[in-house]
Design an enzyme around this catalytic site. Structure first.
Site, mmCIF file in Angstrom:
data_model
loop_
_atom_site.group_PDB
_atom_site.id
_atom_site.type_symbol
_atom_site.label_atom_id
_atom_site.label_comp_id
_atom_site.label_asym_id
_atom_site.label_seq_id
_atom_site.Cartn_x
_atom_site.Cartn_y
_atom_site.Cartn_z
ATOM 1 N N LYS A 1 0.850 -1.200 0.000
ATOM 2 C CA LYS A 1 0.000 0.000 0.000
ATOM 3 C C LYS A 1 0.882 1.244 0.000
ATOM 4 C CE LYS A 1 -3.998 1.964 2.466
ATOM 5 N NZ LYS A 1 -5.003 1.773 3.548
ATOM 6 N N SER B 1 -9.947 1.905 2.486
ATOM 7 C CA SER B 1 -9.011 2.628 1.666
ATOM 8 C C SER B 1 -7.988 1.739 0.955
ATOM 9 C CB SER B 1 -8.262 3.655 2.517
ATOM 10 O OG SER B 1 -7.474 3.019 3.504
ATOM 11 N N SER C 1 -10.222 -0.456 6.667
ATOM 12 C CA SER C 1 -9.606 -0.326 5.349
ATOM 13 C C SER C 1 -8.916 -1.558 4.788
ATOM 14 C CB SER C 1 -8.607 0.829 5.355
ATOM 15 O OG SER C 1 -9.296 2.026 5.158
#
Ligand code: GLN
Length: 483
Positions: free
Chosen positions: A85, A160, A184
């Site tokens: 990420k 997210s 997330s």
């Protein structure tokens, strides 16, 4: 060599194949790179594919050869391709948190989780799209375009960590890392039909990870199977002097109340209301039946204050966001815009660099922390947070696992909720509790439903006691019939 069957591959299977010499890490990595080349232009899971991905793979192959020659076993992650990420620092590479303000920021050191994966010999393929600074539930808040759902390109991948979940679902990596402040990791895993783990608060070091809500943030894996998540979790967990919140292994001794199998509690009252999709509820109830048929006892439980969780989260999280975002001032990192004086420099930089959702949360957070409102909002939310935690701890006196759906809906259409922040925030109804309480929770795929001719995944969330990830792994494997 025949084509590698990426669709059915797991870390465990890849490890066996690397050991037997069925394929090399370079070949495996190349297979993922080919898949990314084919699909990423539509899905937009990767913001960048590292140009040295194959160099990591070559290094891994050397180590594998050495181990084979020495007749030694090697780490399950040696030679395994993964994606990271974009809010986790990998030295020398850009880490932008999908924000304009860090567009050209190059990480100057490795996050602890990256160091740990490097020690295991994992192969880093690239960095993954996300909502800006992890604020959102659809990756629509990325400054670099939305990540689309591999099951239906007109829908979001969740967020997210949308890029992290979509990458695994599109066979763009064998596992990925995400961060989870209010859901997330779990919500995108649920939307993309993969497994995602939010570990116990403090189980995994956040050193080198961009902070969002520091009392809530955790790093965790997304993968195809529960077993794969377990392997990655075991590699990245552990005390780290660079993150004072990390805990050592046996901080939380945990004992099952179930004699044969863990007992599963269901907060029935919380699942009433009309906010949950019918298909989601149906699949949830079927999942409980499946557990029952496998010998698990299912009990209804009460969590009296759980209905306040979302409100508490949306007071505390922005408060922490507003102070964490203060460091982006155009002086220390990333973008710099000139104004008439230093203060104007800050304003210009932040106005140009931050997206709308980040600005909204900074405003909300600054408001709830401002003098005169601090007691009414921030302090009161903290008190209710403690009450919610107490509810969970009390529930765990009678059950070992608490089950809910991961999200109230399946993946929604791109643009469907962007005009209404509250509709988007409601997506987090089932996930924020694990962050508020610090408890570990996992999302596992529990079914598919058809919408407009496309199959869409549904996720089941299991939460357990602090430090008892093992309970989630064993129940999750049981549920998915993993060996
Ligand atoms: N969707 C939640 C939010 O917008 C969760 C975000 C997260 O876990 N990083 O805050």
């Amino acid at each position: 060599m025949t084509k590698i069957d990426l669709k059915n591959l797991t870390i465990k299977k890849a490890h066996e194949a690397l050991k037997k010499g069925d394929f090399t890490s370079v070949q495996l990595t190349q297979a993922y790179l080919d898949e990314i080349k084919l699909k990423n232009k539509d899905i937009n899971a990767y913001l960048e594919v590292y140009d040295n991905a194959l160099v990591y793979a070559e290094m891994a192959d050397k180590k594998i050869q050495d181990a084979i020659k020495a007749k030694k076993d090697f780490s399950s992650l040696l030679g395994i391709p993964c994606g990271i990420k974009d809010n986790i620092l990998v030295k020398g590479h850009i880490a932008s948190a999908s924000s304009k303000i860090l567009e050209n920021y190059h990480a100057t050191y490795d996050a602890t989780v990256i160091q740990k994966l490097q020690q295991e010999g994992a192969v880093f393929i690239g960095r993954l799209n996300m909502d800006e600074f992890a604020m959102g539930g659809s990756t629509e808040n990325s400054a670099y375009g939305v990540t689309k759902n591999p099951y239906d390109l007109s829908r979001v991948a969740g967020g997210s960590s949308g890029g992290s979940a979509a990458a695994v679902a599109m066979q763009g990596a064998l596992f990925t890392l995400g961060s989870d402040t209010g859901g997330s990791i779990r919500q995108p895993a649920s939307f993309c039909g993969v497994v995602g783990l939010k570990p116990t608060y403090g189980a995994v070091s956040r050193y080198g990870v961009m902070a969002m809500g520091s009392s809530l943030d955790q790093i965790g894996p997304i993968a195809n199977t529960v077993g794969d998540c377990e392997i990655v979790f075991n590699a990245i967990k552990g005390k780290d002097i660079k993150d004072g919140t990390t805990i050592s292994e046996n901080t939380y001794p945990s004992k099952l109340v179930g004699k044969k199998k863990p007992i599963i509690g269901v907060p029935r009252d919380f699942l009433k209301g009309d906010g949950i999709d019918k298909e989601v509820l149906k699949s949830f109830n079927e999942s409980l039946e499946s557990f029952r048929s496998k010998g698990y006892e299912i009990k209804d439980i009460a969590l009296p204050n759980i209905s306040y969780s979302l409100m508490v989260y949306y007071v505390l999280m922005p408060a922490e966001v507003s102070s964490n975002m203060a460091r982006f001032d155009g002086v220390k990192y990333g973008l710099h815009k000139d104004g008439a004086n230093v203060i104007e420099d800050y304003f210009e930089t932040r106005r140009a660099g931050f997206g709308r959702e980040v600005i909204r949360r900074i405003l909300l957070g600054t408001y709830v922390l401002s003098s005169g409102y601090y007691d009414a909002y921030y302090n009161r939310a903290n008190a209710v947070r403690q009450m919610i935690t107490n509810d969970f701890l009390k529930a765990f006196e009678g059950v070992d696992i608490i089950a809910t759906p991961t999200a109230p809906s399946t993946a929604f259409k791109i643009g469907e909720k962007t005009a209404d922040p509250v509709a988007m925030y409601l997506e987090d109804i089932f996930t924020v509790t694990a962050n508020l309480t610090g408890l570990p929770a996992i999302s596992i795929p529990c079914g598919l439903t058809e919408k407009e001719g496309k199959k869409l995944p549904i996720g089941l969330q299991l939460t357990t006691r602090h430090g008892a990830e093992q309970t989630l792994f064993s129940a999750g494997k049981d549920f998915l019939n993993e060996k």
